[in-house]
Scaffold this motif. Structure first.
Motif, PDB file in Angstrom:
ATOM      1  N   THR A  15       0.911  -1.114  -0.104  1.00 41.14           N
ATOM      2  CA  THR A  15      -0.002   0.002  -0.062  1.00 41.14           C
ATOM      3  C   THR A  15       0.801   1.261  -0.049  1.00 41.14           C
ATOM      4  O   THR A  15       0.265   2.283  -0.156  1.00 41.14           O
ATOM      5  CB  THR A  15      -0.732   0.161   1.360  1.00 41.14           C
ATOM      6  N   MET A  56       0.121 -12.355   1.830  1.00 38.48           N
ATOM      7  CA  MET A  56      -0.368 -12.049   3.289  1.00 38.48           C
ATOM      8  C   MET A  56      -0.776 -13.468   3.800  1.00 38.48           C
ATOM      9  O   MET A  56      -1.561 -14.237   3.128  1.00 38.48           O
ATOM     10  CB  MET A  56      -1.705 -10.878   3.332  1.00 38.48           C
ATOM     11  N   SER A  67      -2.916 -15.295   6.840  1.00 40.72           N
ATOM     12  CA  SER A  67      -4.025 -15.181   8.001  1.00 40.72           C
ATOM     13  C   SER A  67      -4.410 -16.383   8.575  1.00 40.72           C
ATOM     14  O   SER A  67      -4.545 -17.410   7.887  1.00 40.72           O
ATOM     15  CB  SER A  67      -5.102 -14.375   7.492  1.00 40.72           C
ATOM     16  N   ILE A  84      -4.563 -11.176  10.127  1.00 39.45           N
ATOM     17  CA  ILE A  84      -3.079 -11.247   9.291  1.00 39.45           C
ATOM     18  C   ILE A  84      -1.979 -11.564  10.290  1.00 39.45           C
ATOM     19  O   ILE A  84      -1.873 -10.791  11.003  1.00 39.45           O
ATOM     20  CB  ILE A  84      -2.993 -10.330   8.163  1.00 39.45           C
ATOM     21  N   LEU A 106       2.732  -5.053   8.287  1.00 42.02           N
ATOM     22  CA  LEU A 106       1.853  -5.927   9.210  1.00 42.02           C
ATOM     23  C   LEU A 106       1.377  -4.711  10.291  1.00 42.02           C
ATOM     24  O   LEU A 106       0.305  -4.778  10.883  1.00 42.02           O
ATOM     25  CB  LEU A 106       2.735  -6.813  10.115  1.00 42.02           C
ATOM     26  N   VAL A 128      -1.403  -2.763   9.072  1.00 39.61           N
ATOM     27  CA  VAL A 128      -2.741  -3.647   8.853  1.00 39.61           C
ATOM     28  C   VAL A 128      -3.509  -3.583  10.157  1.00 39.61           C
ATOM     29  O   VAL A 128      -4.539  -3.529  10.470  1.00 39.61           O
ATOM     30  CB  VAL A 128      -2.334  -5.164   8.385  1.00 39.61           C
ATOM     31  N   HIS A 129      -2.372  -3.637  11.410  1.00 36.57           N
ATOM     32  CA  HIS A 129      -2.832  -3.889  12.622  1.00 36.57           C
ATOM     33  C   HIS A 129      -2.936  -2.477  13.372  1.00 36.57           C
ATOM     34  O   HIS A 129      -3.226  -2.521  14.592  1.00 36.57           O
ATOM     35  CB  HIS A 129      -2.286  -4.747  13.462  1.00 36.57           C
ATOM     36  N   ARG A 170      -5.868   2.918  11.627  1.00 37.92           N
ATOM     37  CA  ARG A 170      -6.032   2.701  10.229  1.00 37.92           C
ATOM     38  C   ARG A 170      -7.497   2.925   9.921  1.00 37.92           C
ATOM     39  O   ARG A 170      -8.423   2.383  10.755  1.00 37.92           O
ATOM     40  CB  ARG A 170      -5.656   1.309   9.923  1.00 37.92           C
TER      41      ARG A 170
END
Ligand code: SF4
Length: 196
Positions: free
Chosen positions: A52, A62, A64, A76, A100, A103-104, A108
């Protein structure tokens, strides 16, 4: 005399102690270390995507956990470069390697939000509402500002009051279609983040 730091000394002492105690109990550390470790991604689901962050558009894999079983929420747990992707061939720069975190990340944004004029609050809206609103605003602005002809009568069909910045993560085909769509509306201010 052998030079040894405090850290090295503690490490050697701990290893010797552990080794001798385990050997006394009939346990061989060498055999235990030779055991095959369980592959940490064995029970994960693999999904292909694009990094991204920047205009390079590296391919990622990715992984998960959560296999669709009842009450198992997918999450993930690992991201790495896609070795089959023509852009990066499995490599990732430090930003991509830390994907990562994004993502977490608690901050976000996961869904469209709208802030009414004058309001200090954002409210969650559906993707459908967001797309409808964008389409309505584009139409209003285009209807009000479209330039069909210049003062001396030349046909130009320009729409210069709205611009478009396309995403670098899009494929060549999506980039081509985005370009055609925006140009067909008369948009002049159009660029792609892949060029930035
Ligand atoms: S991995 Fe690095 S170079 Fe590749 S797209 Fe992400 S930020 Fe850009």
């Amino acid at each position: 005399m052998v030079n040894m730091t405090r850290r090295q000394f503690l490490k050697v002492s701990a290893t010797t102690l552990a080794g001798s105690s385990l050997a006394l109990m009939g346990f061989s550390p060498t055999a235990a270390l030779a055991e095959v470790r369980q592959y940490k991604l064995a029970r994960t689901t693999e999904t292909r995507n694009t990094c991204t962050y920047c205009a390079v558009g590296c391919g990622i894999l990715m992984y998960s956990l959560g296999d669709g079983a009842k009450n198992a929420k997918a999450s993930i747990i690992h991201i790495e470069g896609d070795p089959d992707h023509p852009v990066n061939r499995g490599t990732l720069c430090p930003k991509g390697a830390s994907l990562l975190d994004i993502v977490h990340s608690e901050s976000r944004i996961l869904y469209p939000e709208y802030r009414a004029p004058g309001s200090d609050k954002w409210q969650r809206i559906s993707w459908e509402d967001a797309l409808d609103r964008i389409a309505q605003l584009m139409k209003q602005d285009r209807d009000a500002n479209f330039i069909e002809k210049t003062a001396d009568g030349k046909t130009v069909n320009r729409w210069v009051t709205t611009g478009m910045l396309a995403a670098s993560a899009a494929s060549n085909e999506v980039g081509y279609l985005t370009h055609k769509t925006m140009r067909s509306l008369g948009t002049l201010a159009f660029d792609n983040q892949a060029r930035v």
